[in-house]
Design an enzyme around this catalytic site. Sequence first.
Site, mmCIF file in Angstrom:
data_model
loop_
_atom_site.group_PDB
_atom_site.id
_atom_site.type_symbol
_atom_site.label_atom_id
_atom_site.label_comp_id
_atom_site.label_asym_id
_atom_site.label_seq_id
_atom_site.Cartn_x
_atom_site.Cartn_y
_atom_site.Cartn_z
ATOM 1 N N ASP A 7 1.095 -1.046 -0.071
ATOM 2 C CA ASP A 7 0.001 0.015 -0.144
ATOM 3 C C ASP A 7 1.014 1.165 0.068
ATOM 4 O OD1 ASP A 7 -2.801 1.078 0.157
ATOM 5 O OD2 ASP A 7 -1.770 2.015 2.135
ATOM 6 N N GLU A 9 0.900 5.832 0.266
ATOM 7 C CA GLU A 9 0.200 7.142 0.901
ATOM 8 C C GLU A 9 0.793 7.996 -0.292
ATOM 9 O OE1 GLU A 9 -2.435 7.063 2.250
ATOM 10 O OE2 GLU A 9 -2.363 5.129 3.147
ATOM 11 N N GLU A 52 -6.388 17.842 1.838
ATOM 12 C CA GLU A 52 -7.433 16.943 1.541
ATOM 13 C C GLU A 52 -6.696 15.390 1.854
ATOM 14 O OE1 GLU A 52 -10.945 15.069 -1.180
ATOM 15 O OE2 GLU A 52 -9.871 16.830 -1.845
ATOM 16 N N HIS A 158 -5.609 6.133 7.462
ATOM 17 C CA HIS A 158 -4.737 5.336 6.706
ATOM 18 C C HIS A 158 -3.355 5.235 6.894
ATOM 19 C CE1 HIS A 158 -8.110 4.709 3.616
ATOM 20 N NE2 HIS A 158 -8.684 5.644 4.181
ATOM 21 N N ASP A 163 -2.369 -0.365 6.702
ATOM 22 C CA ASP A 163 -3.257 -0.961 5.520
ATOM 23 C C ASP A 163 -2.729 -2.101 4.657
ATOM 24 O OD1 ASP A 163 -4.730 1.035 6.213
ATOM 25 O OD2 ASP A 163 -4.778 2.276 4.474
#
Length: 257
Positions: A7, A9, A52, A158, A163
């Site tokens: 995963d 980010e 965001e 997250h 994750d």
Amino acid sequence: MRQIVLDTETTGIETRDGHRLIEIGAVEMINRRLTGNTYHQFINPEREIEAEAISIHGITNERVANEPVFAEIADAFWDFIRGAELVIHNAPFDVGFIDHETNRLNGARQGAPLGPVKEHCGVLDTLVMARRMHPGQRNSLDALCKRYDIDNGHRVLHGALLDAEILADVYLAMTGGQTALSLDAGDDAGSKTSEAPGEFSVRRLALEPGQLRVSRLSDAELAAHHGKLDGLRAKAGTCVWDALPERLYGTGRSNEA
């Protein structure tokens, strides 16, 4: 088979808008067993992180300001994933960002270029798999955790490694459940054993008498079962089912066949 559950980010959604990786997390499985080997790295994206995005993963500009840039960690990352099948939820997003970073690096890199991902790794998208298995339903990672009764209560924001670890549990549940068990030798009902790397533990259930429902075959189901076995005997001349002690399956098979 070596698989890497992965995963990432990022600073935002679109690579075409110049967004970059800020975190990579990955866990290794070999033959469906978690090995305990992981890869985890924060990355300085050399740009601002969108507000965001911060609200989703909680990673601020200050948190990654002193982390290495992708060029400094690329070789170690590729050494970890190369040759494996990558298991990713919504793979085009993560693979797109990895390829974007790699392409940027290759333009100024001396020596053999890195990537792209699909030339060096297999890719299995668990989102595509979940949509096939559960059409018309929500198939986010949180939704799958709920569907497969996987505890993700510690997932407030997250995080790439967290994750990836949760996705590994989800993937194993979606494809047949855990493959390694560590039996609890303790006396406490409902307790969970400490887990050796790459193993799952069995949770004891404190059930009162009569709580565990036992289903038995109906006469019609039993007749269909014997009919199937008769067909196997007629075709092959023998049936390995006959060698099983009757107590293992409780179908009431006679010894006449």
